[in-house]
Design a protein around this motif. Structure first.
Motif, PDB file in Angstrom:
ATOM      1  N   SER A 436     -14.185   4.877  -2.828  1.00 13.31           N
ATOM      2  CA  SER A 436     -13.804   4.398  -1.571  1.00 13.31           C
ATOM      3  C   SER A 436     -14.337   4.088  -0.019  1.00 13.31           C
ATOM      4  CB  SER A 436     -12.826   5.631  -1.309  1.00 13.31           C
ATOM      5  OG  SER A 436     -12.194   6.575  -2.675  1.00 13.31           O
ATOM      6  N   GLU A 437     -15.095   4.384  -0.094  1.00 13.10           N
ATOM      7  CA  GLU A 437     -16.807   4.431   1.124  1.00 13.10           C
ATOM      8  C   GLU A 437     -16.946   3.157   1.112  1.00 13.10           C
ATOM      9  OE1 GLU A 437     -16.881   7.033   3.934  1.00 13.10           O
ATOM     10  OE2 GLU A 437     -15.561   8.205   2.414  1.00 13.10           O
ATOM     11  N   GLY A 438     -16.880   2.477   0.070  1.00  9.73           N
ATOM     12  CA  GLY A 438     -17.214   0.874   0.488  1.00  9.73           C
ATOM     13  C   GLY A 438     -16.027  -0.324   0.860  1.00  9.73           C
ATOM     14  N   GLY A 439     -14.848   0.081   1.097  1.00  5.65           N
ATOM     15  CA  GLY A 439     -13.893  -0.383   1.917  1.00  5.65           C
ATOM     16  C   GLY A 439     -14.697  -1.282   2.867  1.00  5.65           C
ATOM     17  N   LEU A 440     -15.281   0.039   3.713  1.00  2.00           N
ATOM     18  CA  LEU A 440     -15.600  -1.170   4.789  1.00  2.00           C
ATOM     19  C   LEU A 440     -17.037  -1.269   5.376  1.00  2.00           C
ATOM     20  CD1 LEU A 440     -14.132   1.794   7.755  1.00  2.00           C
ATOM     21  CD2 LEU A 440     -13.259  -0.398   7.017  1.00  2.00           C
ATOM     22  N   LYS A 441     -17.301  -2.975   4.664  1.00  2.00           N
ATOM     23  CA  LYS A 441     -18.751  -3.116   4.871  1.00  2.00           C
ATOM     24  C   LYS A 441     -18.593  -4.499   5.920  1.00  2.00           C
ATOM     25  CE  LYS A 441     -18.948  -5.202   1.060  1.00  2.00           C
ATOM     26  NZ  LYS A 441     -20.208  -3.889   0.330  1.00  2.00           N
ATOM     27  N   ASP A 442     -19.758  -4.554   6.968  1.00  2.00           N
ATOM     28  CA  ASP A 442     -20.102  -5.370   8.068  1.00  2.00           C
ATOM     29  C   ASP A 442     -19.633  -4.936   9.096  1.00  2.00           C
ATOM     30  OD1 ASP A 442     -21.595  -7.639   5.649  1.00  2.00           O
ATOM     31  OD2 ASP A 442     -22.313  -5.519   6.406  1.00  2.00           O
ATOM     32  N   GLY A 443     -18.917  -3.929   9.459  1.00  2.18           N
ATOM     33  CA  GLY A 443     -17.450  -3.521  10.291  1.00  2.18           C
ATOM     34  C   GLY A 443     -16.290  -4.445  10.075  1.00  2.18           C
ATOM     35  N   ASP A 444     -15.959  -5.042   9.055  1.00  5.29           N
ATOM     36  CA  ASP A 444     -14.591  -5.357   8.617  1.00  5.29           C
ATOM     37  C   ASP A 444     -13.446  -4.451   8.390  1.00  5.29           C
ATOM     38  OD1 ASP A 444     -15.789  -7.942   8.439  1.00  5.29           O
ATOM     39  OD2 ASP A 444     -15.749  -8.219   6.337  1.00  5.29           O
ATOM     40  N   GLU A 445     -12.576  -5.007   8.817  1.00  4.48           N
ATOM     41  CA  GLU A 445     -11.319  -3.705   8.576  1.00  4.48           C
ATOM     42  C   GLU A 445     -11.032  -3.882   6.726  1.00  4.48           C
ATOM     43  OE1 GLU A 445      -8.180  -3.735  11.313  1.00  4.48           O
ATOM     44  OE2 GLU A 445     -10.111  -3.808  12.959  1.00  4.48           O
ATOM     45  N   ARG A 446     -10.198  -3.129   6.426  1.00  7.91           N
ATOM     46  CA  ARG A 446      -9.504  -2.868   5.321  1.00  7.91           C
ATOM     47  C   ARG A 446      -8.745  -3.729   5.137  1.00  7.91           C
ATOM     48  NH1 ARG A 446     -10.167   1.145   1.329  1.00  7.91           N
ATOM     49  NH2 ARG A 446     -11.949   3.263   1.787  1.00  7.91           N
ATOM     50  N   ASP A 447      -7.945  -4.251   3.766  1.00  4.96           N
ATOM     51  CA  ASP A 447      -7.045  -5.362   4.664  1.00  4.96           C
ATOM     52  C   ASP A 447      -5.973  -4.233   3.742  1.00  4.96           C
ATOM     53  OD1 ASP A 447      -8.307  -6.696   3.150  1.00  4.96           O
ATOM     54  OD2 ASP A 447      -8.887  -7.349   1.308  1.00  4.96           O
ATOM     55  N   GLN A 448      -5.044  -4.662   4.146  1.00  2.32           N
ATOM     56  CA  GLN A 448      -4.135  -3.594   4.220  1.00  2.32           C
ATOM     57  C   GLN A 448      -3.488  -3.255   2.912  1.00  2.32           C
ATOM     58  OE1 GLN A 448      -2.144  -1.760   6.359  1.00  2.32           O
ATOM     59  NE2 GLN A 448      -3.908  -2.743   7.352  1.00  2.32           N
ATOM     60  N   PRO A 449      -3.365  -2.486   2.195  1.00  2.00           N
ATOM     61  CA  PRO A 449      -2.410  -1.900   0.862  1.00  2.00           C
ATOM     62  C   PRO A 449      -0.993  -2.852   0.873  1.00  2.00           C
ATOM     63  CG  PRO A 449      -3.034  -0.132   1.861  1.00  2.00           C
ATOM     64  CD  PRO A 449      -3.111  -0.786   3.408  1.00  2.00           C
ATOM     65  N   MET A 450      -1.031  -2.387  -0.951  1.00  2.00           N
ATOM     66  CA  MET A 450       0.419  -3.459  -1.505  1.00  2.00           C
ATOM     67  C   MET A 450       1.425  -1.668  -0.980  1.00  2.00           C
ATOM     68  SD  MET A 450       0.398  -6.069  -1.920  1.00  2.00           S
ATOM     69  CE  MET A 450       1.484  -6.421  -3.734  1.00  2.00           C
ATOM     70  N   GLU A 451       2.415  -2.174  -0.260  1.00  2.00           N
ATOM     71  CA  GLU A 451       3.620  -0.853  -0.628  1.00  2.00           C
ATOM     72  C   GLU A 451       3.638  -0.327  -1.145  1.00  2.00           C
ATOM     73  OE1 GLU A 451       8.796  -0.949   1.294  1.00  2.00           O
ATOM     74  OE2 GLU A 451       7.036  -3.009   1.120  1.00  2.00           O
ATOM     75  N   GLU A 452       3.645  -0.545  -2.504  1.00  2.00           N
ATOM     76  CA  GLU A 452       3.704   0.079  -3.534  1.00  2.00           C
ATOM     77  C   GLU A 452       2.352   1.610  -3.936  1.00  2.00           C
ATOM     78  OE1 GLU A 452       5.206   0.547  -8.134  1.00  2.00           O
ATOM     79  OE2 GLU A 452       4.128  -1.927  -7.598  1.00  2.00           O
ATOM     80  N   ASP A 453       1.161   0.260  -3.524  1.00  2.00           N
ATOM     81  CA  ASP A 453       0.474   1.392  -3.420  1.00  2.00           C
ATOM     82  C   ASP A 453       0.005   2.770  -2.196  1.00  2.00           C
ATOM     83  OD1 ASP A 453      -0.617   0.443  -5.165  1.00  2.00           O
ATOM     84  OD2 ASP A 453      -1.650  -1.771  -4.749  1.00  2.00           O
ATOM     85  N   SER A 454       0.295   2.034  -0.984  1.00  2.00           N
ATOM     86  CA  SER A 454       0.886   2.469  -0.101  1.00  2.00           C
ATOM     87  C   SER A 454       1.525   4.184  -0.180  1.00  2.00           C
ATOM     88  CB  SER A 454       0.668   2.197   0.851  1.00  2.00           C
ATOM     89  OG  SER A 454       0.805   3.072   2.318  1.00  2.00           O
ATOM     90  N   ALA A 455       2.189   4.270  -0.682  1.00  2.00           N
ATOM     91  CA  ALA A 455       3.175   5.012  -0.812  1.00  2.00           C
ATOM     92  C   ALA A 455       3.344   6.285  -1.760  1.00  2.00           C
ATOM     93  CB  ALA A 455       5.009   4.243  -1.548  1.00  2.00           C
ATOM     94  N   ASP A 456       2.021   5.646  -3.507  1.00  2.00           N
ATOM     95  CA  ASP A 456       1.421   6.266  -4.308  1.00  2.00           C
ATOM     96  C   ASP A 456       0.383   7.158  -3.140  1.00  2.00           C
ATOM     97  OD1 ASP A 456       3.523   5.468  -6.274  1.00  2.00           O
ATOM     98  OD2 ASP A 456       2.752   3.928  -6.446  1.00  2.00           O
ATOM     99  N   ALA A 457       0.002   6.409  -3.067  1.00  2.00           N
ATOM    100  CA  ALA A 457      -1.247   7.211  -2.626  1.00  2.00           C
ATOM    101  C   ALA A 457      -0.685   7.963  -1.362  1.00  2.00           C
ATOM    102  CB  ALA A 457      -2.722   5.796  -1.771  1.00  2.00           C
ATOM    103  N   GLU A 458       0.065   8.071   0.130  1.00  2.00           N
ATOM    104  CA  GLU A 458       0.547   8.569   0.300  1.00  2.00           C
ATOM    105  C   GLU A 458       0.598  10.048  -0.477  1.00  2.00           C
ATOM    106  OE1 GLU A 458       3.053   6.966   3.057  1.00  2.00           O
ATOM    107  OE2 GLU A 458       1.988   5.768   3.675  1.00  2.00           O
ATOM    108  N   LEU A 459       1.562  10.161  -1.555  1.00  3.35           N
ATOM    109  CA  LEU A 459       1.755  11.108  -2.093  1.00  3.35           C
ATOM    110  C   LEU A 459       0.815  11.973  -2.532  1.00  3.35           C
ATOM    111  CD1 LEU A 459       5.665   8.959  -4.252  1.00  3.35           C
ATOM    112  CD2 LEU A 459       5.012  11.215  -2.209  1.00  3.35           C
ATOM    113  N   LEU A 460      -0.181  11.094  -3.148  1.00  3.55           N
ATOM    114  CA  LEU A 460      -1.600  12.094  -3.950  1.00  3.55           C
ATOM    115  C   LEU A 460      -2.981  11.112  -2.919  1.00  3.55           C
ATOM    116  CD1 LEU A 460      -0.183  11.308  -7.445  1.00  3.55           C
ATOM    117  CD2 LEU A 460      -0.195  13.800  -6.490  1.00  3.55           C
ATOM    118  N   PRO A 461      -2.619  11.159  -1.922  1.00  2.00           N
ATOM    119  CA  PRO A 461      -3.985  11.215  -0.617  1.00  2.00           C
ATOM    120  C   PRO A 461      -5.016  11.371  -1.666  1.00  2.00           C
ATOM    121  CG  PRO A 461      -2.548  13.578   0.132  1.00  2.00           C
ATOM    122  CD  PRO A 461      -1.610  12.988  -1.321  1.00  2.00           C
ATOM    123  N   GLY A 462      -5.281  12.313  -2.260  1.00  3.39           N
ATOM    124  CA  GLY A 462      -6.635  12.685  -2.689  1.00  3.39           C
ATOM    125  C   GLY A 462      -7.533  11.302  -4.243  1.00  3.39           C
TER     126      GLY A 462
END
Length: 585
Positions: A436-462
């Motif tokens: 998780s912490e490695g997602g931000l590199k050299d000031g670049d923003e994270r790529d927007q997650p896939m809609e399906e992944d984002s929904a599941d990650a919101e249900l289980l934020p940990g």
């Protein structure tokens, strides 16, 4: 200025190597030529040998011509004595000590070799090989010097086989000498010591872990420790009986005295000589000598940074998740600057050890904490950030490769199915940090997650590290199979419903099912979960719990089983085997 210093340093190294070569040739001359051309007295012969090796008293070198001046004498003596010890020089001294025709006895040869090895090791430098030895025969030569030989004029009883015994003081001095040589030559002497001499391997582990107890801290479980202690007691008892019996035979042929433990002269001086047998317990004074030697010569550091063979990785893999390794944290903490010399498994273990501590930031600590303690914490936190950055770079950096990615993830993933809750929690925390912490590199923003992944990650934020970050690894395809296998094992050990939910959602989306065998295993593992773990299933789908992720888990179940059943309906020709069955995903 830098060029001049480099030039002077080059001249110094050339001089040191020249002195080492002169000593090698002088020892060869004393060994092969002098005995054939001169009847040199024993005292003069030993004096010559010590003098050419600069091990005589300092006044020996300047008393005749009073040169160099008094203020320069120590400098010149160090300049000539702190030089590399060549392999041929060392081997010839050992051979001279083993020869009955030359006046340097075994004990004196051992003492001289020990002094030369430690002196050369103390002169270690990155740009100078001070103790290069490749001949494995060195080990046997050193051990032969400590062998005990009874007086030749004493006749032992017919049929009696004298035990193999060593003089205790020389025996342990021999092990320490070989330990130093092994640390400077891990590929040849080090590997032979590790594989063939258990006592020496134990000493190597002691200096690597900076722990000098017996049994060593690298022994993973209590049963093995108890077994080692009991075996040492048995060997010591048998050794005592053999020495008393041996001394009794010697006394019967000479003094006719009855030998017991109270009047034995050899019992305190001899020990069994079985160098390839079980590891022996070092006496307390030897443990202290090993500790002092390690502190002055950094033997553990030399052995730990060896990658071929990789002694450190061998210890880590042997212990696995069976016990904590606090010594490993000290090792990483003491590594000077670069973490590249340590295997990734070592870095991962340190990360887990740090996660277990979970210390508060300095600003939240008690006001009574000393400045020194705060400075140590600050230094430790800096090391943690450096280590985490190194692991993230191995996974996400431009030089990420398949082997390293697999090594890092495997170290955490196999702990997800541990029987210990704390070990599983630490493994998840470690994965969350490196992914998780490695997602931000050299000031670049994270790529927007896939809609399906984002929904599941919101249900289980940990569990964003699993559902969102892990699939975005550059070499994710290389670890898909390994990750799925680990999670399929973990669902049978894990007791937290949310964690099992995350695992099931991941498996429904990313488990590799291209191969029939893998697909079979996935379906079977999930079916076992449903059938055998009714408490977990009730918790996931109970009407009273109303878990927000229940629908996502149910969808994961349906996806896994419907995909599997659709596959099994197909014949080899691609036709429906059971055309009357209609399934909706």
């Amino acid at each position: 200025m830098v060029v001049e210093v480099a030039k002077y340093l080059e001249s110094l190294r050339a001089f040191q190597n020249q002195i080492a070569s002169i000593q090698r040739d002088a020892v060869w001359w004393l060994h092969t030529v002098v005995p054939s051309i001169s009847k040199t007295g024993a005292k003069d012969y030993v004096h010559c040998l010590h003098k050419v090796l600069f091990t005589e008293q300092p006044e020996t070198y300047y008393k005749w011509d009073n040169w160099p001046p008094e203020g320069d004498r120590n400098f010149f003596l160090r300049l000539c004595s702190e030089v590399p010890l060549l392999e041929d020089t060392l081997m010839r001294i050992l051979v001279i000590g083993l020869s009955r025709d030359l006046p340097l006895g075994p004990a004196d040869a051992m003492e001289l070799a020990d002094h030369l090895v430690k002196r050369a090791a103390g002169s270690q430098s990155d740009d100078l090989e001070v103790l290069k030895v490749e001949r494995i025969q060195l080990i046997d030569a050193v051990l032969n010097l400590c062998t005990y030989h009874h007086p030749e004029n004493i006749q032992l009883p017919a049929g009696y086989q004298a035990p193999n015994l060593a003089i205790s003081a020389l025996y342990w001095k021999a092990w320490l000498l070989i330990l130093v040589v092994a640390a400077f030559n891990p590929q040849k002497i080090g590997l032979a010591s590790w594989d063939g001499y258990p006592t020496l391997k134990m000493l190597m582990e002691m200096v690597m872990t900076n722990n000098y107890t017996y049994p060593p801290c690298t022994v993973a479980d209590e049963d093995t420790k108890t077994e080692m202690i009991n075996r040492e007691l048995q060997i010591s008892q048998r050794e005592k009986q053999e020495i008393l019996a041996f001394e009794s035979h010697l006394a019967a042929a000479s003094t006719k005295q009855t030998i017991t433990e109270s009047n034995s002269l050899l019992l305190s001086q001899l020990t069994s000589l079985d160098p390839q047998g079980p590891p022996r317990r070092p006496p307390p004074q030897i443990q202290e000598q090993v500790k002092t030697l390690n502190q002055s010569l950094r033997l553990g550091h030399l052995l730990c940074r060896s990658r071929n063979p990789d002694f450190l990785l061998n210890i880590i893999q042997r212990q696995a998740s069976s016990q904590s390794m606090p010594w490993l944290a000290d090792l990483v903490q003491s590594s000077e600057g670069s973490l590249d010399v340590l295997p990734v498994q070592c870095l991962c273990e340190f990360l887990l050890h740090d996660a277990a501590d979970d210390s508060l930031p300095i600003e939240d600590d008690e006001e009574g904490e000393s400045k020194e303690q705060k400075a140590k914490k600050r230094q430790r936190q800096q090391k943690q950030r450096q280590l985490l950055g190194r692991l993230q770079d191995l996974l996400l950096g431009p030089k990420a490769d398949e082997q390293t990615t697999c090594e890092v993830l495997d170290y955490f993933l196999r702990r997800l199915s541990s029987s210990q809750v704390a070990s599983r929690v630490l493994a998840m925390k470690g994965l969350s940090l490196v992914l998780s912490e490695g997602g931000l590199k050299d000031g670049d923003e994270r790529d927007q997650p896939m809609e399906e992944d984002s929904a599941d990650a919101e249900l289980l934020p940990g569990y964003q590290w699993l559902l969102q970050d892990l699939p975005k690894l550059p070499l994710f395809d290389s670890v898909r199979g390994m990750t799925s296998t680990a999670l399929q094992q973990a669902i049978h050990m894990e007791t937290d419903p949310q964690t099992i939910s995350a695992y099931l959602i991941y498996l429904s989306q990313h488990a590799p099912v291209e191969e029939q065998a893998s697909h079979n295993d996935l379906a079977l593992d999930v079916a076992r979960l449903i059938v055998e773990r009714s408490t977990i299933m009730n918790s996931l789908f109970s009407k009273h719990s109303c878990r927000p992720e229940s629908n996502a888990v149910l969808s994961a179940f349906l996806t896994i089983f419907s995909t599997y059943i659709r596959r099994m309906r197909k014949t080899k020709e691609g036709e429906d085997l059971y055309s009357w069955v209609s399934i909706r995903a």
